[in-house]
Each structure stands twice: as structure tokens, then as C-alpha cells.
Write a protein that holds these residues in place. Structure first.
Motif, PDB file in Angstrom:
ATOM      1  N   PHE A 129       0.835  -1.200   0.000  1.00  0.00           N
ATOM      2  CA  PHE A 129       0.000   0.000   0.000  1.00  0.00           C
ATOM      3  C   PHE A 129       0.870   1.250   0.000  1.00  0.00           C
ATOM      4  O   PHE A 129       1.949   1.280   0.604  1.00  0.00           O
ATOM      5  N   LEU A 130       0.358   2.299  -0.633  1.00  0.00           N
ATOM      6  CA  LEU A 130       1.022   3.605  -0.635  1.00  0.00           C
ATOM      7  C   LEU A 130       0.004   4.668  -0.263  1.00  0.00           C
ATOM      8  O   LEU A 130      -1.071   4.749  -0.870  1.00  0.00           O
ATOM      9  N   LEU A 131       0.326   5.469   0.732  1.00  0.00           N
ATOM     10  CA  LEU A 131      -0.560   6.534   1.219  1.00  0.00           C
ATOM     11  C   LEU A 131       0.125   7.876   1.040  1.00  0.00           C
ATOM     12  O   LEU A 131       1.330   8.013   1.299  1.00  0.00           O
ATOM     13  N   ILE A 132      -0.631   8.880   0.591  1.00  0.00           N
ATOM     14  CA  ILE A 132      -0.133  10.248   0.602  1.00  0.00           C
ATOM     15  C   ILE A 132      -1.123  11.146   1.325  1.00  0.00           C
ATOM     16  O   ILE A 132      -2.316  10.860   1.409  1.00  0.00           O
ATOM     17  N   ASN A 133      -0.604  12.232   1.856  1.00  0.00           N
ATOM     18  CA  ASN A 133      -1.362  13.219   2.621  1.00  0.00           C
ATOM     19  C   ASN A 133      -1.622  14.407   1.701  1.00  0.00           C
ATOM     20  O   ASN A 133      -0.685  15.017   1.175  1.00  0.00           O
ATOM     21  N   ASP A 134      -2.880  14.760   1.474  1.00  0.00           N
ATOM     22  CA  ASP A 134      -3.160  15.821   0.502  1.00  0.00           C
ATOM     23  C   ASP A 134      -2.645  17.181   0.967  1.00  0.00           C
ATOM     24  O   ASP A 134      -2.350  18.052   0.144  1.00  0.00           O
ATOM     25  N   SER A 135      -2.444  17.389   2.272  1.00  0.00           N
ATOM     26  CA  SER A 135      -1.852  18.645   2.743  1.00  0.00           C
ATOM     27  C   SER A 135      -0.381  18.732   2.351  1.00  0.00           C
ATOM     28  O   SER A 135       0.123  19.813   2.022  1.00  0.00           O
ATOM     29  N   SER A 136       0.303  17.605   2.375  1.00  0.00           N
ATOM     30  CA  SER A 136       1.694  17.582   1.914  1.00  0.00           C
ATOM     31  C   SER A 136       1.753  17.837   0.411  1.00  0.00           C
ATOM     32  O   SER A 136       2.649  18.529  -0.083  1.00  0.00           O
ATOM     33  N   LEU A 137       0.796  17.275  -0.321  1.00  0.00           N
ATOM     34  CA  LEU A 137       0.724  17.522  -1.757  1.00  0.00           C
ATOM     35  C   LEU A 137       0.509  19.010  -2.035  1.00  0.00           C
ATOM     36  O   LEU A 137       1.157  19.591  -2.915  1.00  0.00           O
ATOM     37  N   HIS A 138      -0.378  19.652  -1.273  1.00  0.00           N
ATOM     38  CA  HIS A 138      -0.638  21.076  -1.475  1.00  0.00           C
ATOM     39  C   HIS A 138       0.609  21.902  -1.171  1.00  0.00           C
ATOM     40  O   HIS A 138       0.895  22.892  -1.857  1.00  0.00           O
ATOM     41  N   ARG A 157       5.281  24.994  -3.625  1.00  0.00           N
ATOM     42  CA  ARG A 157       6.730  25.150  -3.792  1.00  0.00           C
ATOM     43  C   ARG A 157       7.180  24.943  -5.239  1.00  0.00           C
ATOM     44  O   ARG A 157       8.233  25.440  -5.632  1.00  0.00           O
ATOM     45  N   CYS A 158       6.405  24.187  -6.002  1.00  0.00           N
ATOM     46  CA  CYS A 158       6.834  23.734  -7.321  1.00  0.00           C
ATOM     47  C   CYS A 158       6.373  24.704  -8.411  1.00  0.00           C
ATOM     48  O   CYS A 158       5.195  25.079  -8.451  1.00  0.00           O
ATOM     49  N   PRO A 159       7.258  25.116  -9.321  1.00  0.00           N
ATOM     50  CA  PRO A 159       6.852  26.036 -10.387  1.00  0.00           C
ATOM     51  C   PRO A 159       5.980  25.397 -11.454  1.00  0.00           C
ATOM     52  O   PRO A 159       5.377  26.097 -12.266  1.00  0.00           O
ATOM     53  N   ALA A 160       5.914  24.059 -11.452  1.00  0.00           N
ATOM     54  CA  ALA A 160       5.091  23.346 -12.437  1.00  0.00           C
ATOM     55  C   ALA A 160       3.821  22.824 -11.770  1.00  0.00           C
ATOM     56  O   ALA A 160       3.739  22.707 -10.544  1.00  0.00           O
ATOM     57  N   GLY A 161       2.824  22.510 -12.580  1.00  0.00           N
ATOM     58  CA  GLY A 161       1.612  21.896 -12.056  1.00  0.00           C
ATOM     59  C   GLY A 161       1.894  20.487 -11.565  1.00  0.00           C
ATOM     60  O   GLY A 161       2.653  19.741 -12.186  1.00  0.00           O
ATOM     61  N   VAL A 162       1.296  20.108 -10.448  1.00  0.00           N
ATOM     62  CA  VAL A 162       1.487  18.773  -9.865  1.00  0.00           C
ATOM     63  C   VAL A 162       0.116  18.183  -9.562  1.00  0.00           C
ATOM     64  O   VAL A 162      -0.686  18.801  -8.862  1.00  0.00           O
ATOM     65  N   ALA A 163      -0.154  16.998 -10.085  1.00  0.00           N
ATOM     66  CA  ALA A 163      -1.442  16.336  -9.880  1.00  0.00           C
ATOM     67  C   ALA A 163      -1.268  15.119  -8.981  1.00  0.00           C
ATOM     68  O   ALA A 163      -0.210  14.485  -8.961  1.00  0.00           O
ATOM     69  N   VAL A 164      -2.316  14.763  -8.270  1.00  0.00           N
ATOM     70  CA  VAL A 164      -2.242  13.646  -7.337  1.00  0.00           C
ATOM     71  C   VAL A 164      -1.917  12.340  -8.049  1.00  0.00           C
ATOM     72  O   VAL A 164      -1.213  11.474  -7.501  1.00  0.00           O
ATOM     73  N   ASP A 165      -2.393  12.171  -9.301  1.00  0.00           N
ATOM     74  CA  ASP A 165      -2.176  10.882  -9.962  1.00  0.00           C
ATOM     75  C   ASP A 165      -0.731  10.664 -10.395  1.00  0.00           C
ATOM     76  O   ASP A 165      -0.356   9.556 -10.768  1.00  0.00           O
ATOM     77  N   PHE A 169       1.609  10.496  -8.415  1.00  0.00           N
ATOM     78  CA  PHE A 169       2.237   9.746  -7.325  1.00  0.00           C
ATOM     79  C   PHE A 169       1.659   8.351  -7.158  1.00  0.00           C
ATOM     80  O   PHE A 169       2.127   7.586  -6.320  1.00  0.00           O
ATOM     81  N   ARG A 170       0.625   8.013  -7.901  1.00  0.00           N
ATOM     82  CA  ARG A 170       0.088   6.657  -7.988  1.00  0.00           C
ATOM     83  C   ARG A 170      -0.137   6.027  -6.610  1.00  0.00           C
ATOM     84  O   ARG A 170       0.237   4.882  -6.346  1.00  0.00           O
ATOM     85  N   ALA A 171      -0.775   6.809  -5.742  1.00  0.00           N
ATOM     86  CA  ALA A 171      -1.079   6.331  -4.391  1.00  0.00           C
ATOM     87  C   ALA A 171      -2.327   5.465  -4.388  1.00  0.00           C
ATOM     88  O   ALA A 171      -3.186   5.573  -5.269  1.00  0.00           O
ATOM     89  N   PRO A 203       9.111   5.467   4.618  1.00  0.00           N
ATOM     90  CA  PRO A 203       8.743   6.529   3.671  1.00  0.00           C
ATOM     91  C   PRO A 203       8.919   6.001   2.244  1.00  0.00           C
ATOM     92  O   PRO A 203       9.757   5.145   1.977  1.00  0.00           O
ATOM     93  N   CYS A 204       8.138   6.528   1.323  1.00  0.00           N
ATOM     94  CA  CYS A 204       8.203   6.077  -0.069  1.00  0.00           C
ATOM     95  C   CYS A 204       9.182   6.946  -0.846  1.00  0.00           C
ATOM     96  O   CYS A 204       8.952   8.142  -1.015  1.00  0.00           O
ATOM     97  N   SER A 205      10.283   6.359  -1.284  1.00  0.00           N
ATOM     98  CA  SER A 205      11.244   7.108  -2.102  1.00  0.00           C
ATOM     99  C   SER A 205      10.728   7.180  -3.533  1.00  0.00           C
ATOM    100  O   SER A 205      10.247   6.189  -4.086  1.00  0.00           O
ATOM    101  N   ARG A 206      10.827   8.365  -4.124  1.00  0.00           N
ATOM    102  CA  ARG A 206      10.199   8.600  -5.405  1.00  0.00           C
ATOM    103  C   ARG A 206      11.205   8.515  -6.553  1.00  0.00           C
ATOM    104  O   ARG A 206      12.417   8.504  -6.355  1.00  0.00           O
ATOM    105  N   CYS A 207      10.658   8.467  -7.781  1.00  0.00           N
ATOM    106  CA  CYS A 207      11.493   8.252  -8.958  1.00  0.00           C
ATOM    107  C   CYS A 207      10.996   9.134 -10.105  1.00  0.00           C
ATOM    108  O   CYS A 207      10.081   9.947  -9.949  1.00  0.00           O
ATOM    109  N   ILE A 208      11.577   8.925 -11.257  1.00  0.00           N
ATOM    110  CA  ILE A 208      11.268   9.742 -12.434  1.00  0.00           C
ATOM    111  C   ILE A 208       9.815   9.621 -12.874  1.00  0.00           C
ATOM    112  O   ILE A 208       9.296  10.491 -13.562  1.00  0.00           O
TER     113      ILE A 208
END
Length: 374
Positions: A147-156, A161-169, A171-173, A203-208
Motif C-alpha cells: 500500500f502507498l498513502l499520501i497526505n493531501d496537505s503535503s501535496l498542497h 513550492r513547485c513552479p510546475a503543475g502537480v497532480a495527485v495521480d 504519485f500513484r497512491a 517513507p516512499c522514495s520517489r522516482c522519475i
């Protein structure tokens, strides 16, 4: 109050996901999550990290099988009972187990969309794969944990912080929670969602993969949001991990549904992270203005002619070599190789040491360039 805001499954690894209102939690993960996967003919898994077009395939589960729609709207349908009865050797991130292969007709159809033959595989029942560090737990084709869980407040916070658009999908949680403070999940050790208790494995380490738009299958030209995450979420232990979200293991089975309360049962000290300079202070990679030139490259007993324009990792992959990688931006260190001779152009200050280099951030400069596995 913290609640479960969204639920997702990904029936075929790296293909589009399905959002649910409720689902069954099993030992291997949410029901049907990553129970199918594409591999090479030798059983080595493939993902959208290398083949982003996978993200444009749409899988749909039926009563007794799987329906696949390709980006060109061609489609195929396969029943579970049509998968081969004989188990075949299969591999995900060095984890070796067995799985079942789809019929040749399905594999030929899928291979039409890739530069080499591929196979669709099903995890089987019961699945033969186990969590590497928790061998008592069965596992689907997920990267490492059920299982992989993300917190939408962390996403926000990341979006701000990010100059590009970032969508929840991106991160494939599987589980998305709301109502927690940003990065509060770093402190969680045991949680309960409805009646299901989860242990936080790591913690889930992320990739490209996070840099690829899930709708267009195009990589972000500046490597966002990984580049922004690396400024404040790179582990301080020298591992190179860039974390976002948490991996979970379930203690029991049962139904979970959107809107249920999430309770934090145990907490722990969070992992430490480096705090780097702001995006404005990040040194831009060098601009290559030199004319195209052939460079002789030797790796793993083979010689081939490369060029002085592409990064080494891409050139080695084009020659059929399978080089370990995760971030593809010089943070994780997974693609490090030993340099025996030759010269390279480094794309960042940490890409080259006295005798090693990061193949994702180095471009051949002068040959013969001789490399070996580090």
C-alpha cells in the motif's frame, strides 16, 4: 479529523488507475491492485519509467478477466482462465518469483506498441511473490510494499513550492488522506483506517515516474516535481532517497471506504531531510553547443559507438543494457558506474568522482570511454 479522501487501484502496473469509493483490503494490497504487469520475454518487468506510453493504456476489470484499451483505441480482452497454467520466472526490482503468462495472441497485440516483444503477466492465485524485507507478507507487482498513502496537505505544500503543475495521480497512491497537517505522516508508525490497522513500513522514495504527465505521457522538461522535492525531501542519511508518501502493510483484511476516519495509533521520530537552496539558486545544467561527434564506449564486455549529445544512461539503455535507476536526476545514486578511462561532461557537480560517475547525469565527451558496474 483525518479522513480517507480518495482510493485508487492500478490493475496493470504503470497503466492508468481506477478511482473507487470502497474496496477490500487484502494482504497483497487493495483487491486487484497491480495484479497484472508487462514484462520482457525473459520475465523482467517494464514500467512507465522507461516506456511512458504505458500510462495511456486503460485497463478495466470484468467479472472474469481484464479489458485493455490502447492509446489508439484498439482493444483486447483476456480471461483469467486463459493465462498459462505453468508458472514462469518473473522479476521486479531484483525480487525473483513466478507468475503466469497471457496467451500469445494478447502478447503479440501488446508488442505492437513497443520496440520489442512484451508479455502480459498475472500474479496468480495464490501469489508467489513476497515483500523482500517482510517475507511473511505476500505481494502483488507493486514496487516494494502492498500500500502507498499520501497526505493531501503535503501535496498542497509541494504544489505551492513547485513552479510546475502537480497532480495527485503523478504519485500513484492507493490511499489519499485529508485533514492532517503537511508532512504529519512522517511521524506515523501505526494507523487505523475504519477497522483496518496498517503498519508504516517506510517513507516512499520517489522516482522519475512522478515527472511524467499521466494524461499525455510526457516527461516534464525540468524534471518537476522531483527537482522541487529534492530541495527539501532528500534523506539526510546519504541514501539519496527523495521521499513523498508512506508505504504500508495491513495487519488485517476488510472493507475500507472513502470518508472513513483515520486514527494515528502510534508515532515515531521522523526521518531527517536535507534543506537545500531555493529553486532560484539551483545551478542550471550546462548547455551543449558542441557539434555531434561519435564516442567509442565499452561496457560489460561490449563495444559500441555512442555520441557526445545524449546522457550515458539513455545510450546504454538503447543498446539493451538494463541499468538500475530511480530518480534519473543525480540524487539517488542507483545508476552509478565505475569509469576506467575516457572523459564525460557532468550535468551537475555531484555526478562525477575520481573513479565513478552517475550515468543519468553524464554525457560522453572523449573516448574510448570504458565503464563497469560499480
Amino acid at each position: 479529523m483525518i479522513t480517507l479522501a480518495k482510493l485508487f487501484i492500478y490493475p496493470v502496473k504503470s497503466m492508468r488507475g481506477t478511482q473507487l469509493s470502497h474496496t477490500l483490503v487484502e494482504e497483497t494490497g487493495l483487491t486487484w491492485d497491480r495484479h497484472f504487469m508487462l514484462t520482457l520475454e525473459d520475465g523482467t518487468f517494464i514500467t512507465a519509467r522507461k516506456y511512458p506510453e504505458l500510462l495511456r493504456f486503460t485497463p478495466t476489470l470484468s467479472r472474469d478477466g481484464l479489458y485493455l484499451r490502447a492509446p489508439d483505441l484498439q482493444h483486447a480482452w483476456i480471461r483469467i482462465e486463459d493465462f498459462a497454467e505453468v508458472d514462469a520466472p518473473t522479476e521486479v526490482w531484483g525480487n525473483h518469483f513466478t507468475a503466469k503468462i497471457a496467451p500469445d495472441s494478447i502478447n503479440r497485440w501488446l508488442s505492437h506498441y513497443f520496440p520489442h516483444p512484451v508479455q502480459l503477466r498475472w500474479i496468480g492465485n495464490p501469489p508467489q511473490r513476497k515483500v523482500t524485507k517482510r517475507p511473511e507478507h505476500p505481494l502483488s507487482f507493486a514496487d516494494g510494499y502492498p500500500f502507498l498513502l499520501i497526505n493531501d496537505s503535503s501535496l498542497h505544500d509541494l504544489q505551492n513550492r513547485c513552479p510546475a503543475g502537480v497532480a495527485v495521480d503523478q504519485f500513484r497512491a492507493n490511499l489519499v488522506v485529508s485533514g492532517a497537517s503537511p508532512w504529519e505522516e512522517d511521524h506515523w508508525s501505526v494507523i487505523r483506517v475504519g477497522e483496518i490497522i496498517f503498519d508504516v513500513a517506510k517513507p516512499c522514495s520517489r522516482c522519475i515516474l512522478t515527472t511524467i504527465n499521466s494524461q499525455t505521457a510526457r516527461k516534464h522538461p525540468s524534471g518537476e516535481p522531483m527537482r522541487s522535492l529534492a530541495q527539501f525531501r532528500e534523506a539526510a542519511d546519504g541514501s539519496g532517497d527523495i521521499d513523498f508518501g508512506i508505504n504500508l502493510i495491513a495487519r488485517n483484511s476488510g472493507i475500507i471506504q472513502v470518508g472513513e476516519q483515520v486514527a494515528v495509533l502510534q508515532r515515531k521520530p521522523p526521518r531527517s531531510y536535507l534543506q537545500k537552496v531555493s529553486q532560484a539558486g539551483v545551478e542550471a545544467p550546462p548547455v551543449l553547443s558542441t557539434p555531434v561527434r561519435d564516442v567509442e564506449i565499452a561496457f560489460s564486455g561490449r563495444h559500441f559507438i555512442g555520441n557526445n549529445q545524449q546522457i550515458l544512461l539513455e545510450q546504454l539503455e538503447q543498446q539493451g543494457f538494463s541499468i538500475p535507476y530511480s530518480c534519473r536526476m543525480g540524487s539517488c545514486g542507483s545508476c552509478r558506474l565505475s569509469k576506467i578511462s575516457g572523459e564525460v561532461t557532468a550535468m551537475n557537480a555531484n555526478a562525477v568522482s575520481d573513479s565513478t560517475l552517475l550515468s543519468c547525469c553524464c554525457i560522453p565527451n572523449q573516448g574510448p570511454l570504458q565503464l563497469e558496474i560499480d
